[in-house]
Design a protein around this motif. Structure first.
Motif, short mmCIF file in Angstrom:
data_model
loop_
_atom_site.label_atom_id
_atom_site.label_comp_id
_atom_site.label_asym_id
_atom_site.label_seq_id
_atom_site.Cartn_x
_atom_site.Cartn_y
_atom_site.Cartn_z
N LEU A 17 0.82 -0.14 15.52
CA LEU A 17 0.80 1.14 16.22
C LEU A 17 1.67 2.19 15.55
CD1 LEU A 17 1.10 -0.16 19.91
CD2 LEU A 17 -0.97 0.46 18.66
N LEU A 18 2.15 1.91 14.35
CA LEU A 18 3.05 2.84 13.68
C LEU A 18 2.24 3.93 12.99
CD1 LEU A 18 6.12 2.90 13.48
CD2 LEU A 18 5.94 1.85 11.23
N ALA A 19 2.58 5.18 13.26
CA ALA A 19 1.88 6.31 12.64
C ALA A 19 2.31 6.44 11.19
CB ALA A 19 2.19 7.60 13.40
N ALA A 20 1.35 6.71 10.30
CA ALA A 20 1.64 6.81 8.87
C ALA A 20 2.57 7.98 8.56
CB ALA A 20 0.35 6.93 8.08
N ASP A 21 2.49 9.06 9.36
CA ASP A 21 3.31 10.23 9.06
C ASP A 21 4.70 10.15 9.67
OD1 ASP A 21 2.35 10.36 11.63
OD2 ASP A 21 2.19 12.55 11.66
N ARG A 22 4.97 9.11 10.47
CA ARG A 22 6.30 8.93 11.04
C ARG A 22 6.66 7.46 10.91
NH1 ARG A 22 8.10 13.42 12.55
NH2 ARG A 22 10.09 12.38 12.92
N ALA A 58 0.84 -1.20 0.00
CA ALA A 58 0.00 0.00 0.00
C ALA A 58 0.87 1.24 0.00
CB ALA A 58 -0.92 -0.01 1.22
N ALA A 59 0.41 2.28 -0.69
CA ALA A 59 1.22 3.50 -0.80
C ALA A 59 1.58 4.07 0.56
CB ALA A 59 0.46 4.53 -1.64
N ARG A 60 0.64 4.02 1.51
CA ARG A 60 0.92 4.57 2.84
C ARG A 60 1.96 3.76 3.58
NH1 ARG A 60 -4.37 5.35 6.19
NH2 ARG A 60 -2.78 5.97 7.70
N SER A 61 2.17 2.49 3.19
CA SER A 61 3.16 1.63 3.84
C SER A 61 4.52 1.70 3.18
CB SER A 61 2.67 0.18 3.85
OG SER A 61 1.46 0.03 4.55
N SER A 62 4.63 2.35 2.02
CA SER A 62 5.89 2.32 1.27
C SER A 62 7.05 3.00 2.00
CB SER A 62 5.68 2.94 -0.12
OG SER A 62 5.19 4.26 -0.03
N PRO A 63 6.85 4.13 2.72
CA PRO A 63 7.99 4.68 3.47
C PRO A 63 8.50 3.71 4.54
CG PRO A 63 6.27 6.33 3.23
CD PRO A 63 5.68 5.04 2.79
N GLU A 64 7.59 2.99 5.17
CA GLU A 64 7.99 2.00 6.17
C GLU A 64 8.75 0.86 5.53
OE1 GLU A 64 5.82 -1.30 9.06
OE2 GLU A 64 4.66 0.38 8.26
N ALA A 65 8.26 0.34 4.39
CA ALA A 65 8.94 -0.76 3.70
C ALA A 65 10.31 -0.35 3.21
CB ALA A 65 8.08 -1.26 2.54
N ALA A 66 10.46 0.90 2.80
CA ALA A 66 11.74 1.37 2.29
C ALA A 66 12.83 1.38 3.36
CB ALA A 66 11.58 2.77 1.70
N LEU A 67 12.46 1.40 4.64
CA LEU A 67 13.44 1.36 5.71
C LEU A 67 14.23 0.06 5.70
CD1 LEU A 67 11.29 2.81 8.65
CD2 LEU A 67 13.08 4.00 7.38
N ALA A 68 13.69 -0.99 5.09
CA ALA A 68 14.35 -2.30 5.05
C ALA A 68 15.42 -2.38 3.98
CB ALA A 68 13.31 -3.40 4.83
N GLY A 69 15.62 -1.32 3.21
CA GLY A 69 16.63 -1.35 2.17
C GLY A 69 16.17 -2.05 0.91
#
Length: 487
Positions: free
Chosen positions: A254-259, A139-150
């Motif tokens: 519990l992860l906020a989408a904006d952080r 999901a687009a909102r999850s992409s910043p979180e997924a990108a943290l994994a390299g």
């Protein structure tokens, strides 16, 4: 016609590889999902069918069997919607299977085909990277979180967008948060605390050495106020620690989408009615992290400590020693990290008047005995610092603000650097004092080791090269004072 998509299932914080296989064959049209799927996963049949129709793609009029392999691993949650839909589209020839094989996929489908975020995307993306997959569809909102994994995260907003991307018809637009990144949550400042110099000193020692702290005293003396200010004097999280904390909060949803990355040390403060499973983790379905894991690398504040259920308190003993929580179930075992600082606050008796010269305790001996029985000696022995807080005087409450958190944090960071550089030497006077304390207090083996650690922390705060008798004397003064009457 057979096609498969790679995704992952969460077991605790571990992501296990799951291959979603879709097989289409002639016969009476039908749709079945096999492979030990839970109810939410079984309900994907309706979401996937509606989502494919809403994306103006063709629903195959075949007998469709979706297998979630390995079949012995329980699959939970709605994150399998997207891989199931993509497998069916690939099996029916609407998207290329070879292109799909280069991606992992995770996400929940809405009935109109939009993609919703799910929990645990960071752990799933890390597993995909370890498996050698270069990209993940999420999901687009999850992409910043997924990108943290390299790994390259492909932001998908709609199932039609995913199909067009896999066909090579275009690249999805990068996800940009509409309001940018949210501000860092403000830290509570020690300057708000009036008086209580001994408790403030104990809080600084606890921060410098990572010690557990018990604050006890009458109501209104500032116990909770002081406990909640501990994160403000702790050093910031390192990058590796921030990823650890983010992974746990992502799995818990519990992860906020904006952080997408948690950079502040967590502060958890559950209500005293919390169950043992809520404190240490567990649950009827797949084990979920509890408060001790959500406080990993941070602070767990237990206000009204003696009002918690005794089984929940006793369950803290193992994570306080080991830094992990191991939850065993018939289906397997889940391990959650739980390296936190415990700060507990409590009254000295059920009515709260004990320890207050201006009030008279109305508790009977029987109520006091029952109150003491809630806290075992084994649990109290795991507190490095125990401080009885008296009611502050009027002059202290009217005094100007005390020392702020910033200079205290600088001293804490300097002390931690000295501790990490190596253990200090001990003077003969300090060693002799410790031997006498073991016999007279008395100190258990654990208590002796904790007193040594606190003395070394005090020495590091004083920028001394070794531990002297005065450092150990201060450390011993924090070991269960007699006014608590709990040992």
């Amino acid at each position: 016609m057979l096609a498969r998509t790679v995704t992952h299932a969460l077991v605790g914080l571990d992501a296990r590889r799951v291959e979603v296989e879709a097989h289409l064959q002639r016969g009476v049209p039908g749709f079945s999902i096999v492979g030990l799927a839970d109810r939410a996963c079984q309900e994907a049949k309706e979401r996937v069918r509606s989502g494919i129709a809403s994306a103006e793609l063709e629903w195959p009029m075949r007998r469709i069997t979706v297998n979630l392999a390995p079949a012995g691993l329980r699959k939970e949650g709605s994150g399998f919607d997207l891989p199931i839909a993509l497998s069916i589209l690939a099996a029916s020839g609407q998207i290329p299977s070879d292109r799909l094989a280069e991606h992992a996929a995770v996400g929940e489908l809405s009935l109109d085909g939009r993609l919703r975020p799910v929990g645990g995307v960071l752990a799933l993306a890390e597993a995909a990277r370890r498996a050698g997959l270069p990209r993940i569809l999420c999901a687009a909102r999850s992409s910043p979180e997924a990108a943290l994994a390299g790994i390259e995260a492909v932001p998908i907003r709609h199932l039609a967008e995913a199909a067009a991307y896999l066909r090579g018809e275009g690249e999805p637009e990068p996800f940009v948060q509409k309001n940018g990144h949210g501000p860092e949550p403000p830290q509570l400042d020690l300057a708000d605390v009036r008086g209580q110099e001994r408790a403030r000193r104990a809080l600084e020692v606890a921060a410098a050495g990572g010690h557990n702290l018990l604050l006890a005293g009458p109501p209104g003396t500032g116990k909770t106020m002081l406990a909640r200010r501990l994160p403000g004097i702790l050093p910031p999280l390192s990058t590796a620690e921030a990823l650890e904390v983010t992974r746990i909060h992502s799995v818990a949803g519990l992860l906020a989408a904006d952080r997408p990355l948690i950079t502040a040390r967590p502060l958890r403060s559950p209500h005293y009615s919390a169950s043992m499973a809520a404190i240490v983790g567990g649950g009827r379905a797949g084990p979920r992290p509890g408060e001790v894991s959500l406080a990993h690398r941070g602070v767990l504040v237990l206000d009204e400590f003696a009002e918690f259920q005794r089984p929940a308190l006793e369950a803290l003993r193992q994570p306080l020693e080991d830094g992990v929580v191991s939850i065993a179930r018939v289906e397997g075992r889940a391990v959650f990290p739980a390296r936190f600082q415990l700060v507990a606050a409590m009254n000295l008796c059920p009515c709260g008047a004990r320890g207050d010269p201006a009030a008279e305790c109305s508790c009977s001996p029987q109520r006091l005995a029952a109150f003491r029985d809630k806290l075992s000696r084994a649990l109290l022995d795991r507190f490095d610092l125990v401080v009885a807080m008296p009611r502050p005087r009027a002059a202290e409450l009217a005094a100007p603000p005390g020392e702020a958190s910033a200079p205290v944090r600088q001293r804490v960071e300097a002390a931690r650097a000295r501790i990490e550089s190596g253990r200090p030497g001990w003077s003969k006077e300090a060693t002799d004092l410790l031997d006498r304390a073991v016999e007279r207090l008395p100190l258990s083996g654990r208590g002796r080791a904790r007193a040594r650690r606190v003395a070394e922390t005090i020495s590091a705060l004083a920028a001394e090269s070794g531990v002297g008798a005065d450092h150990l004397a201060e450390a011993l003064s924090y070991r269960s004072p007699t006014e608590l009457g709990l040992t």
